[in-house]
Design a protein around this motif. Structure first.
Motif, short mmCIF file in Angstrom:
data_model
loop_
_atom_site.label_atom_id
_atom_site.label_comp_id
_atom_site.label_asym_id
_atom_site.label_seq_id
_atom_site.Cartn_x
_atom_site.Cartn_y
_atom_site.Cartn_z
N TRP A 143 99.46 42.89 51.64
CA TRP A 143 100.73 42.18 51.89
C TRP A 143 101.94 43.02 51.45
O TRP A 143 103.03 42.84 51.97
CB TRP A 143 100.70 40.80 51.24
CG TRP A 143 99.61 39.96 51.87
CD1 TRP A 143 98.44 39.57 51.31
CD2 TRP A 143 99.57 39.50 53.23
NE1 TRP A 143 97.67 38.88 52.22
CE2 TRP A 143 98.34 38.82 53.42
CE3 TRP A 143 100.47 39.60 54.32
CZ2 TRP A 143 97.98 38.25 54.63
CZ3 TRP A 143 100.10 39.02 55.52
CH2 TRP A 143 98.87 38.35 55.67
N THR A 177 89.87 42.72 53.52
CA THR A 177 89.14 41.44 53.52
C THR A 177 89.73 40.46 52.50
O THR A 177 89.87 39.27 52.79
CB THR A 177 87.64 41.66 53.23
OG1 THR A 177 87.51 42.39 52.01
CG2 THR A 177 86.96 42.41 54.36
N PHE A 217 92.86 38.14 53.17
CA PHE A 217 92.71 36.85 53.85
C PHE A 217 91.74 35.90 53.13
O PHE A 217 91.60 34.75 53.50
CB PHE A 217 92.26 37.07 55.30
CG PHE A 217 93.25 37.90 56.08
CD1 PHE A 217 94.39 37.32 56.63
CD2 PHE A 217 93.08 39.28 56.20
CE1 PHE A 217 95.32 38.09 57.31
CE2 PHE A 217 94.01 40.06 56.88
CZ PHE A 217 95.13 39.46 57.43
N LEU A 255 95.79 31.42 49.45
CA LEU A 255 96.16 32.53 50.33
C LEU A 255 97.68 32.63 50.48
O LEU A 255 98.25 33.72 50.42
CB LEU A 255 95.49 32.36 51.72
CG LEU A 255 95.82 33.45 52.74
CD1 LEU A 255 95.37 34.83 52.25
CD2 LEU A 255 95.16 33.16 54.09
N ILE A 270 99.96 35.90 49.59
CA ILE A 270 100.88 36.51 50.54
C ILE A 270 102.28 36.63 49.92
O ILE A 270 102.91 37.69 49.96
CB ILE A 270 100.93 35.71 51.87
CG1 ILE A 270 99.58 35.80 52.58
CG2 ILE A 270 102.06 36.20 52.78
CD1 ILE A 270 99.40 34.84 53.75
#
Length: 462
Positions: free
Chosen positions: A99, A252, A255, A271, A275
């Protein structure tokens, strides 16, 4: 005193909160889509401009494209890349790095627009010298009625450019890596010696103005990025067996958010919180949209705004996609992020010490020192630009004395209050910068289309 401390802490976390991220990331996405991703098609051309292929000594400005980029980079390539990435991983796990990359790609678009505007709408200071930066493109691009927004940016810039956080972290690193392990007693007097050393070097450079800052930055920045690159490559070669595993894990986990605290959620889940965390660290690292870099790029010798925008766009790529990724991989492959409770710069130092026990931490200290020192040079220039805009160019040198005093304060006290204040107002600089950039975006698009036509024409003529 405790109430004031808490108030400033809340102010800083609020300033770097969700509204700012929506403005920076949402605004950056809008600019990216608005330009149809066009700037990215010209990365090769941007490198040619950076190498001086299109330099014209008769163009307006004070420093070359390369010096403008290295001056801007010397401010952003710093503690955010070494300590900031470590914080991102220790809190968010490997997925936070992905991110941060997303934030960098969006940031490239923002830097392109803000730095193009810095040349497109250059103004003149009270001495008649051509200047660029958000305060000038707000007044020149949007009109005199928008001047309060330019004044707000400059007032925030006066405080936001103070180097207290940088100096504080550098003093901490010198104490932890160099002095304490060698039996030196650290305290007020040892910190004072560090402060005077920093003041002496900084004063020599910053009192020479942007030209001297540009020359020093253009020599220091490539050297420090190269040294850091070599050190991390050594770490990665020695841990090449797990390198692919961690590269895959970055994607991986971005997410899955398996390593993020489960009690911390945003937009309904872990999640979302990951982010937000990764993007926030990325924005903090490359400073796209804050408005500092356009002040350096606005001093470039060019009459082609798009060229400077393209060069500026390379900043977040070098800063976050290269330097931050190197730090992240060093921390992940050595496994220190799972085996130690260290955070920030100490976590990065642990990664280097893990692979190179005798000289690893010292080599990192050299990098940290150069990263931080070069930031000190650039931020002083940003502060003097804001001072000049507010009070006239004949008063700008007074800022340097105020700046030097703050170096002594930063090295000798913990000053968590002042760090929170500076952090908060630094974030507030993004509000006028992004508002003006979004409003003036169509003018940049128009200029970009005209420039691409001219480039095709000149290629055809060749």
């Amino acid at each position: 005193m405790e109430f004031l401390n808490q108030l400033l802490k809340d102010f800083s976390s609020l300033a770097w909160g969700l509204p700012l991220l929506i403005l920076l990331i949402g605004g950056g996405l809008y600019l990216l889509i608005r330009s149809h991703f066009l700037p990215f098609k010209y990365i090769g051309h941007a490198i040619s401009v950076l190498r001086g292929k299109y330099d014209n000594p008769n163009d307006q400005g004070q420093i070359s494209h390369f010096q403008a980029l290295t001056t801007a980079l010397s401010a952003t390539v710093g503690m955010g890349n070494i300590a900031g990435v470590a914080v991102a991983i220790s809190i968010g796990g490997p997925g936070a790095v992905f991110w941060m990359w997303v934030s960098a790609i969006i940031g490239m678009s923002t830097k392109f627009f803000t730095s193009t505007l810095a040349i497109l709408f250059r103004g003149k200071d009270s001495a008649g010298e051509v200047q660029g930066g958000p305060m000038y493109f707000i007044v020149e691009g949007l009109g005199k009625s928008w001047k309060p927004l330019a004044i707000f940016f400059s007032l925030c810039g006066l405080i936001g450019a103070l180097p207290v956080f940088n100096v504080n972290q550098l003093t901490q690193a010198i104490n932890d890596i160099l002095l304490i392990p060698n039996g030196v007693e650290v305290g007020f007097s040892s910190n004072l010696y560090i402060a005077f050393a920093l003041v002496s070097i900084t004063a020599l450079v910053i009192l020479g103005g942007i030209k001297r800052i540009g020359i020093v930055a253009s020599r220091l920045v490539p050297m420090m990025v190269l040294l850091y690159f070599v050190l991390v490559i050594i770490i990665l070669v020695l841990h090449s067996d797990v390198l692919l595993y961690y590269l895959k894990l970055i994607f991986t986990d971005a997410f899955a958010a398996n390593y993020y605290p489960k009690n911390d959620t945003f937009l309904g889940g872990v999640l979302g919180a990951l982010i937000l965390h990764g993007i926030k660290r990325g924005a903090f690292s490359n400073e796209a949209g804050i408005g500092t870099a356009p002040m350096a790029h606005g001093a470039a010798k060019t009459n082609e705004p798009i060229r400077e925008g393209l060069v500026a766009m390379l900043g977040p790529a070098i800063d976050t996609l290269v330097v931050c990724t190197l730090t992240a991989l060093a921390i992940l492959t050595t496994g220190v992020w799972e085996t130690t409770s260290d955070n920030g710069v100490s976590l990065t130092a642990a990664a280097f010490g893990n692979v190179m026990p005798t000289y690893g931490k010292y080599a990192l200290l050299v990098c940290i020192t150069v990263f931080s020192m070069s930031s000190l040079f650039s931020y002083s220039y940003y502060g003097t630009k804001c001072m000049s805009f507010l009070f006239g160019s004949d008063k700008k040198h007074y800022y340097n004395y105020f700046y030097i005093l703050s170096i002594i304060l930063g090295a000798t006290t913990s000053l968590s209050m002042m760090i929170n204040l500076i952090d908060g107002v630094f974030a507030l600089m993004a509000i006028p910068t992004m508002i003006a950039t979004i409003i003036l975006a169509p003018k940049v698009i128009k200029e970009l289309k005209a420039y691409t036509k001219r480039q095709k024409l000149s290629k055809h003529e060749e």
